[in-house]
Design a protein around this motif. Sequence first.
Motif, PDB file in Angstrom:
ATOM      1  N   ASP A  58     -11.625  11.424 -13.602  1.00 28.97           N
ATOM      2  CA  ASP A  58     -12.713  11.297 -14.566  1.00 28.97           C
ATOM      3  C   ASP A  58     -14.006  11.941 -14.091  1.00 28.97           C
ATOM      4  O   ASP A  58     -15.059  11.752 -14.706  1.00 28.97           O
ATOM      5  CB  ASP A  58     -12.964   9.834 -14.896  1.00 28.97           C
ATOM      6  CG  ASP A  58     -13.444   9.026 -13.693  1.00 28.97           C
ATOM      7  OD1 ASP A  58     -13.214   9.474 -12.550  1.00 28.97           O
ATOM      8  OD2 ASP A  58     -14.034   7.952 -13.885  1.00 28.97           O
ATOM      9  N   VAL A  59     -13.968  12.701 -12.987  1.00 25.07           N
ATOM     10  CA  VAL A  59     -15.169  13.348 -12.443  1.00 25.07           C
ATOM     11  C   VAL A  59     -15.119  14.846 -12.744  1.00 25.07           C
ATOM     12  O   VAL A  59     -14.146  15.526 -12.404  1.00 25.07           O
ATOM     13  CB  VAL A  59     -15.294  13.117 -10.925  1.00 25.07           C
ATOM     14  CG1 VAL A  59     -16.530  13.835 -10.385  1.00 25.07           C
ATOM     15  CG2 VAL A  59     -15.349  11.627 -10.618  1.00 25.07           C
ATOM     16  N   PHE A  94     -20.612  14.868 -13.852  1.00 25.26           N
ATOM     17  CA  PHE A  94     -20.585  13.668 -14.693  1.00 25.26           C
ATOM     18  C   PHE A  94     -19.199  13.037 -14.693  1.00 25.26           C
ATOM     19  O   PHE A  94     -18.196  13.681 -14.346  1.00 25.26           O
ATOM     20  CB  PHE A  94     -21.003  13.997 -16.128  1.00 25.26           C
ATOM     21  CG  PHE A  94     -20.117  14.992 -16.840  1.00 25.26           C
ATOM     22  CD1 PHE A  94     -19.023  14.571 -17.591  1.00 25.26           C
ATOM     23  CD2 PHE A  94     -20.376  16.356 -16.765  1.00 25.26           C
ATOM     24  CE1 PHE A  94     -18.209  15.481 -18.252  1.00 25.26           C
ATOM     25  CE2 PHE A  94     -19.573  17.273 -17.424  1.00 25.26           C
ATOM     26  CZ  PHE A  94     -18.485  16.839 -18.169  1.00 25.26           C
ATOM     27  N   LYS A  95     -19.165  11.774 -15.081  1.00 23.76           N
ATOM     28  CA  LYS A  95     -17.914  11.049 -15.256  1.00 23.76           C
ATOM     29  C   LYS A  95     -17.642  10.886 -16.745  1.00 23.76           C
ATOM     30  O   LYS A  95     -18.553  10.621 -17.534  1.00 23.76           O
ATOM     31  CB  LYS A  95     -17.981   9.673 -14.588  1.00 23.76           C
ATOM     32  CG  LYS A  95     -18.014   9.735 -13.064  1.00 23.76           C
ATOM     33  CD  LYS A  95     -17.981   8.332 -12.481  1.00 23.76           C
ATOM     34  CE  LYS A  95     -17.946   8.385 -10.945  1.00 23.76           C
ATOM     35  NZ  LYS A  95     -17.877   7.020 -10.358  1.00 23.76           N
ATOM     36  N   ASN A 142     -24.665   9.915 -16.423  1.00 28.82           N
ATOM     37  CA  ASN A 142     -25.298  11.214 -16.210  1.00 28.82           C
ATOM     38  C   ASN A 142     -24.983  12.170 -17.346  1.00 28.82           C
ATOM     39  O   ASN A 142     -25.796  13.030 -17.684  1.00 28.82           O
ATOM     40  CB  ASN A 142     -24.854  11.826 -14.877  1.00 28.82           C
ATOM     41  CG  ASN A 142     -25.832  12.871 -14.379  1.00 28.82           C
ATOM     42  OD1 ASN A 142     -27.030  12.615 -14.289  1.00 28.82           O
ATOM     43  ND2 ASN A 142     -25.333  14.069 -14.070  1.00 28.82           N
ATOM     44  N   LEU A 143     -23.824  12.025 -17.943  1.00 22.97           N
ATOM     45  CA  LEU A 143     -23.467  12.858 -19.088  1.00 22.97           C
ATOM     46  C   LEU A 143     -24.467  12.657 -20.217  1.00 22.97           C
ATOM     47  O   LEU A 143     -25.028  13.617 -20.761  1.00 22.97           O
ATOM     48  CB  LEU A 143     -22.052  12.505 -19.555  1.00 22.97           C
ATOM     49  CG  LEU A 143     -21.549  13.212 -20.820  1.00 22.97           C
ATOM     50  CD1 LEU A 143     -21.550  14.722 -20.643  1.00 22.97           C
ATOM     51  CD2 LEU A 143     -20.142  12.710 -21.173  1.00 22.97           C
ATOM     52  N   VAL A 144     -24.734  11.428 -20.580  1.00 25.23           N
ATOM     53  CA  VAL A 144     -25.676  11.123 -21.653  1.00 25.23           C
ATOM     54  C   VAL A 144     -27.092  11.536 -21.261  1.00 25.23           C
ATOM     55  O   VAL A 144     -27.834  12.110 -22.062  1.00 25.23           O
ATOM     56  CB  VAL A 144     -25.621   9.634 -22.017  1.00 25.23           C
ATOM     57  CG1 VAL A 144     -26.791   9.248 -22.927  1.00 25.23           C
ATOM     58  CG2 VAL A 144     -24.296   9.300 -22.691  1.00 25.23           C
ATOM     59  N   ASN A 177     -28.188   8.864  -8.662  1.00 26.40           N
ATOM     60  CA  ASN A 177     -27.900   9.690  -7.486  1.00 26.40           C
ATOM     61  C   ASN A 177     -27.137  10.971  -7.823  1.00 26.40           C
ATOM     62  O   ASN A 177     -26.297  11.434  -7.036  1.00 26.40           O
ATOM     63  CB  ASN A 177     -27.137   8.886  -6.426  1.00 26.40           C
ATOM     64  CG  ASN A 177     -27.980   7.778  -5.817  1.00 26.40           C
ATOM     65  OD1 ASN A 177     -29.170   7.969  -5.559  1.00 26.40           O
ATOM     66  ND2 ASN A 177     -27.379   6.619  -5.620  1.00 26.40           N
ATOM     67  N   TYR A 178     -27.424  11.524  -8.990  1.00 20.95           N
ATOM     68  CA  TYR A 178     -26.885  12.830  -9.351  1.00 20.95           C
ATOM     69  C   TYR A 178     -27.965  13.885  -9.130  1.00 20.95           C
ATOM     70  O   TYR A 178     -29.162  13.611  -9.276  1.00 20.95           O
ATOM     71  CB  TYR A 178     -26.456  12.848 -10.817  1.00 20.95           C
ATOM     72  CG  TYR A 178     -25.224  12.037 -11.120  1.00 20.95           C
ATOM     73  CD1 TYR A 178     -23.950  12.599 -11.006  1.00 20.95           C
ATOM     74  CD2 TYR A 178     -25.323  10.713 -11.548  1.00 20.95           C
ATOM     75  CE1 TYR A 178     -22.814  11.861 -11.303  1.00 20.95           C
ATOM     76  CE2 TYR A 178     -24.192   9.968 -11.851  1.00 20.95           C
ATOM     77  CZ  TYR A 178     -22.936  10.548 -11.721  1.00 20.95           C
ATOM     78  OH  TYR A 178     -21.818   9.817 -12.017  1.00 20.95           O
ATOM     79  N   LYS A 179     -27.543  15.105  -8.819  1.00 23.24           N
ATOM     80  CA  LYS A 179     -28.490  16.170  -8.532  1.00 23.24           C
ATOM     81  C   LYS A 179     -29.205  16.631  -9.807  1.00 23.24           C
ATOM     82  O   LYS A 179     -28.661  16.575 -10.896  1.00 23.24           O
ATOM     83  CB  LYS A 179     -27.788  17.359  -7.883  1.00 23.24           C
ATOM     84  CG  LYS A 179     -27.293  17.091  -6.472  1.00 23.24           C
ATOM     85  CD  LYS A 179     -26.842  18.370  -5.795  1.00 23.24           C
ATOM     86  CE  LYS A 179     -28.016  19.309  -5.552  1.00 23.24           C
ATOM     87  NZ  LYS A 179     -27.622  20.532  -4.797  1.00 23.24           N
ATOM     88  N   GLY A 180     -30.437  17.093  -9.607  1.00 23.76           N
ATOM     89  CA  GLY A 180     -31.222  17.653 -10.687  1.00 23.76           C
ATOM     90  C   GLY A 180     -32.373  16.796 -11.136  1.00 23.76           C
ATOM     91  O   GLY A 180     -33.272  17.267 -11.835  1.00 23.76           O
TER      92      GLY A 180
END
Length: 295
Positions: free
Chosen positions: A81-82, A114-115, A132-134, A175-178
Amino acid sequence: MRKLIFIFFIACTTAGFSQELNCNLVVNAQQTGNENVQVFKTLERQLTEFINNTQWTNTAYKPQERIDCSMVININDYNSDVFQATIQVQSSRPVFNSTYSTPVYNFNDRNFTFKYLEFQNLVYNPTQFESNLVSVLAYHVFMILGLDADTFELNGGDPFFKQAQTITNFSQQGNYKGWKLEDGQQSRFVLIDNILSPTFKEFRTVMYNYHRNGLDIMADNDKKGKEVIAKVFEDLRTMNNQRPNSFLMRVFFDAKSNEILDIFSGGPKMNVTEIKDILNRIAPTHASKWREINF
């Protein structure tokens, strides 16, 4: 009579909650070697519905006022799912009294991990981190809305940019980049931080004058419109003198370089020597285009 009132109420409700975007979203998974896997098709369909059917603001947009935009998500790799991806976002807006649409936003976001589980619910919450997707999609939606509004009214994009900044702040917990300063000088964090910074106030003035006082009057007065557009380059030079080679300068010319070449390669003649000199100083990476301006 009651039936007519009910129909009128439904019509008003529908108009009051018309969506803001007309977005063409594509999920490209060719690099994975498994582009025909069903999950990618489901993801594309769900994200298209999510972007176009979500009510992002309290403003009523008529169907013809919806902002044309596109998002191309390139999946580089995935494991369960990643998903590792990039997203190219573009938007445009019509020019008054013409059939031409001018590019406004052109951003290649390379920090997009994203997951996603097939058929999972996609819900935008303006006050908290959902995924993170949303968050990434919502951030770019508000950048589109903000920049579009800035082209019609000086600093008209404030409420949208502030929401993009809010998304940036609460998304840091994932904790996702960007989303953080340390994620590089071409990140979502830097983009919204610069747009709202007084240091780069000329950028937003340029967005308004270039479009509203420049392009929008060219159908009626081509020369005056070109003169206004030429003058905004002086504002960009002022900004560049304060902060050379800023990210916002790149964002502007990534969207506008081809259009600028077209504008100053036809129509009423102008002395383009000074224009080319300024452009070469503030956007040297597009020097090959500026050399073609000779009208």
